[in-house]
Design a protein around this motif. Structure first.
Motif, PDB file in Angstrom:
ATOM      1  N   GLU A  81       0.814  -1.202   0.000  1.00 25.10           N
ATOM      2  CA  GLU A  81       0.000   0.000   0.000  1.00 25.10           C
ATOM      3  C   GLU A  81       0.856   1.264   0.000  1.00 25.10           C
ATOM      4  N   LYS A  82       1.887   1.281   0.858  1.00 28.04           N
ATOM      5  CA  LYS A  82       2.715   2.483   0.976  1.00 28.04           C
ATOM      6  C   LYS A  82       4.083   2.251   0.341  1.00 28.04           C
ATOM      7  N   VAL A  83       4.498   3.195  -0.512  1.00 27.09           N
ATOM      8  CA  VAL A  83       5.767   3.098  -1.228  1.00 27.09           C
ATOM      9  C   VAL A  83       6.570   4.364  -0.988  1.00 27.09           C
ATOM     10  N   ALA A  84       7.836   4.201  -0.596  1.00 26.51           N
ATOM     11  CA  ALA A  84       8.748   5.335  -0.419  1.00 26.51           C
ATOM     12  C   ALA A  84       9.915   5.160  -1.373  1.00 26.51           C
ATOM     13  N   ALA A  85      10.166   6.158  -2.199  1.00 27.33           N
ATOM     14  CA  ALA A  85      11.298   6.136  -3.129  1.00 27.33           C
ATOM     15  C   ALA A  85      12.352   7.109  -2.627  1.00 27.33           C
ATOM     16  N   VAL A  86      13.588   6.630  -2.483  1.00 30.40           N
ATOM     17  CA  VAL A  86      14.661   7.439  -1.904  1.00 30.40           C
ATOM     18  C   VAL A  86      15.572   7.959  -3.015  1.00 30.40           C
ATOM     19  N   VAL A  87      15.850   9.260  -2.983  1.00 26.97           N
ATOM     20  CA  VAL A  87      16.758   9.874  -3.946  1.00 26.97           C
ATOM     21  C   VAL A  87      17.904  10.539  -3.202  1.00 26.97           C
ATOM     22  N   VAL A  88      19.061  10.597  -3.861  1.00 30.06           N
ATOM     23  CA  VAL A  88      20.246  11.248  -3.312  1.00 30.06           C
ATOM     24  C   VAL A  88      20.850  12.123  -4.399  1.00 30.06           C
ATOM     25  N   HIS A 137      12.998  19.445  -5.643  1.00 28.76           N
ATOM     26  CA  HIS A 137      12.819  19.747  -4.225  1.00 28.76           C
ATOM     27  C   HIS A 137      12.069  18.601  -3.567  1.00 28.76           C
ATOM     28  N   VAL A 138      12.667  18.026  -2.545  1.00 29.14           N
ATOM     29  CA  VAL A 138      12.085  16.877  -1.844  1.00 29.14           C
ATOM     30  C   VAL A 138      11.834  17.285  -0.396  1.00 29.14           C
ATOM     31  N   ASP A 139      10.588  17.207   0.028  1.00 32.41           N
ATOM     32  CA  ASP A 139      10.219  17.653   1.370  1.00 32.41           C
ATOM     33  C   ASP A 139      10.412  16.579   2.432  1.00 32.41           C
ATOM     34  N   ALA A 140      10.208  15.324   2.066  1.00 30.61           N
ATOM     35  CA  ALA A 140      10.197  14.251   3.075  1.00 30.61           C
ATOM     36  C   ALA A 140      11.592  13.704   3.334  1.00 30.61           C
ATOM     37  N   GLY A 141      11.834  13.371   4.595  1.00 30.46           N
ATOM     38  CA  GLY A 141      13.090  12.727   4.970  1.00 30.46           C
ATOM     39  C   GLY A 141      12.927  11.221   5.022  1.00 30.46           C
ATOM     40  N   LEU A 142      13.934  10.545   5.554  1.00 37.63           N
ATOM     41  CA  LEU A 142      13.943   9.085   5.572  1.00 37.63           C
ATOM     42  C   LEU A 142      12.900   8.480   6.501  1.00 37.63           C
ATOM     43  N   GLU A 143      12.239   9.294   7.301  1.00 36.02           N
ATOM     44  CA  GLU A 143      11.171   8.764   8.141  1.00 36.02           C
ATOM     45  C   GLU A 143      10.043   8.161   7.297  1.00 36.02           C
ATOM     46  N   THR A 159      10.381   6.027   5.093  1.00 33.71           N
ATOM     47  CA  THR A 159      10.650   4.607   4.861  1.00 33.71           C
ATOM     48  C   THR A 159      10.241   3.735   6.053  1.00 33.71           C
ATOM     49  N   GLU A 160       9.942   4.358   7.201  1.00 31.67           N
ATOM     50  CA  GLU A 160       9.785   3.590   8.435  1.00 31.67           C
ATOM     51  C   GLU A 160       8.574   2.668   8.435  1.00 31.67           C
ATOM     52  N   ASP A 161       7.517   3.021   7.691  1.00 30.58           N
ATOM     53  CA  ASP A 161       6.349   2.150   7.632  1.00 30.58           C
ATOM     54  C   ASP A 161       5.956   1.829   6.191  1.00 30.58           C
ATOM     55  N   ALA A 162       6.905   1.987   5.271  1.00 32.70           N
ATOM     56  CA  ALA A 162       6.625   1.700   3.862  1.00 32.70           C
ATOM     57  C   ALA A 162       6.643   0.193   3.613  1.00 32.70           C
ATOM     58  N   PRO A 170      25.237   7.210   5.979  1.00 35.41           N
ATOM     59  CA  PRO A 170      24.944   6.133   6.946  1.00 35.41           C
ATOM     60  C   PRO A 170      23.473   6.029   7.308  1.00 35.41           C
ATOM     61  N   ALA A 171      22.785   7.173   7.410  1.00 34.35           N
ATOM     62  CA  ALA A 171      21.358   7.142   7.751  1.00 34.35           C
ATOM     63  C   ALA A 171      20.557   6.428   6.668  1.00 34.35           C
ATOM     64  N   TYR A 172      20.981   6.577   5.413  1.00 33.14           N
ATOM     65  CA  TYR A 172      20.337   5.907   4.283  1.00 33.14           C
ATOM     66  C   TYR A 172      20.494   4.398   4.433  1.00 33.14           C
ATOM     67  N   LEU A 173      21.708   3.955   4.713  1.00 37.32           N
ATOM     68  CA  LEU A 173      21.961   2.524   4.880  1.00 37.32           C
ATOM     69  C   LEU A 173      21.156   1.969   6.054  1.00 37.32           C
ATOM     70  N   ASP A 174      21.103   2.718   7.146  1.00 35.54           N
ATOM     71  CA  ASP A 174      20.341   2.257   8.310  1.00 35.54           C
ATOM     72  C   ASP A 174      18.856   2.114   7.965  1.00 35.54           C
ATOM     73  N   ALA A 175      18.335   3.066   7.188  1.00 39.23           N
ATOM     74  CA  ALA A 175      16.916   3.022   6.822  1.00 39.23           C
ATOM     75  C   ALA A 175      16.611   1.823   5.944  1.00 39.23           C
ATOM     76  N   ILE A 176      17.520   1.527   5.002  1.00 40.16           N
ATOM     77  CA  ILE A 176      17.329   0.389   4.104  1.00 40.16           C
ATOM     78  C   ILE A 176      17.376  -0.920   4.893  1.00 40.16           C
TER      79      ILE A 176
END
Length: 321
Positions: A3-10, A58-64, A66-69, A90-96
């Motif tokens: 249901e929930k999808v988070a796409a991470v960009v760097v 411009h991306v408003d959302a942070g890695l949070e 991903t926490e329930d995606a 490192p925060a990216y790796l931790d989130a993944i």
């Protein structure tokens, strides 16, 4: 069910692959019978994110996010650098890692596989990336089995894809796996792409042998429409008005595989479609796609899909209901 999808960009994100994530998961398709997801684009440091193309998004959302995606998409970014080590926040790796540990799907598009390698998620897994980066990924993840000849690989709940448009194939595979064939076809129809594409990366590598004559596209279309026939190489070569040797060479150049392997994959793909429909017995499905018997169909399903026709039907019938 996702249901929930988070796409991470760097920084250095590839705009096309970022667009793939949005096109598959970010559009409300209820008006055309397709699925709808809660989609969020996020980044380790919210704000302007420079792309590989020289402009920023411009991306408003942070890695949070991903926490329930249910799905975390690791979007491709620019790895064309001479540096031996590619820095990943490192925060990216931790989130993944956290998303993977709680059972979310992790999907990498093209060079996004290097983030998975840095997170240790490719260890002991079969995976892929763009053929240009395959050797480099193998060096970055020496415990991984890197396959440079496929469009995507699903190993557990880690899904890696090859270059650029192969990300579409991977994302549609995920939709098919979680929501069923009709949902994947609905997304594909809206995007005007095939729900399942043929071949592997080999067909996109520059072929040093000069190609002559017309494409085999018409012949391939005819074969798809007549899967129930017994297609021998001599008969196909005659239909293409080529010698058997020239036909075999051109077929591999255009599809990346042999006529027999291509035909088997087409038959399995058509069988998948038929099995997603109620009321067609497995034996009849085998006949309609040219395998002749349910035993032969079961053999190829097990080899290519790792399941049986009955299990496949049960899985997608359950999803559809």
């Amino acid at each position: 069910m996702i249901e929930k999808v988070a796409a991470v960009v760097v920084p250095g994100v590839a705009p096309f692959e970022m667009g793939i994530a949005y096109e598959v998961f970010g559009i409300d398709r209820r008006d055309t019978g397709g699925p709808t997801f809660d989609f969020t684009l996020c980044t380790p440091e919210p704000g302007p994110v420079p792309t590989k193309g020289g402009f920023s998004v411009h991306v408003d959302a942070g890695l949070e996010a991903t926490e329930d995606a249910d799905v975390v998409v690791v979007v491709a970014y620019d790895v064309l650098t001479d540096a031996e080590h590619i820095d990943v926040p490192p925060a990216y790796l931790d989130a993944i890692r956290a998303a993977h540990e709680r059972g979310a799907w992790i999907v990498s598009l093209c060079s996004g596989a290097f983030v998975l390698a840095a997170a240790g998620l490719l260890d002991g897994r079969r995976c892929t990336t763009h053929w240009m980066f395959a050797d480099r990924l193998a060096a970055a993840a020496p415990r991984a089995d890197v396959d440079p000849d496929v469009l995507y690989v699903a190993d557990g709940r880690v899904l890696t894809s090859a270059g650029t448009a192969a990300g579409i194939d991977a994302c549609l595979h995920l939709v098919r796996t979680e929501l069923g064939g009709e949902a994947a076809r609905a997304v594909a129809r809206r995007m005007v792409v095939p729900p399942q594409r043929d071949g592997g990366q080999a067909q996109y590598v520059v072929d040093p042998v000069p190609q002559q004559g017309d494409s085999l596209a018409d012949l391939l279309a005819w074969m798809r429409g007549h899967l129930e026939l017994d297609h021998s190489v001599p008969a196909l070569a005659r239909r293409a008005m080529l010698s058997e040797r020239t036909f075999a060479r051109r077929f591999r150049a255009e599809t990346g595989t042999t006529p027999g392997a291509w035909l088997t994959r087409q038959r399995v793909a058509r069988a998948q479609e038929l099995l997603e429909q109620p009321g067609v017995p497995v034996e009849e499905v085998a006949r309609l796609v040219g395998f002749g018997s349910a035993a032969v169909l079961r053999h190829h399903f097990a080899r290519l899909l790792g399941t049986s026709p009955t299990s496949y039907r049960r899985r997608f019938a359950d999803v559809a209901s």
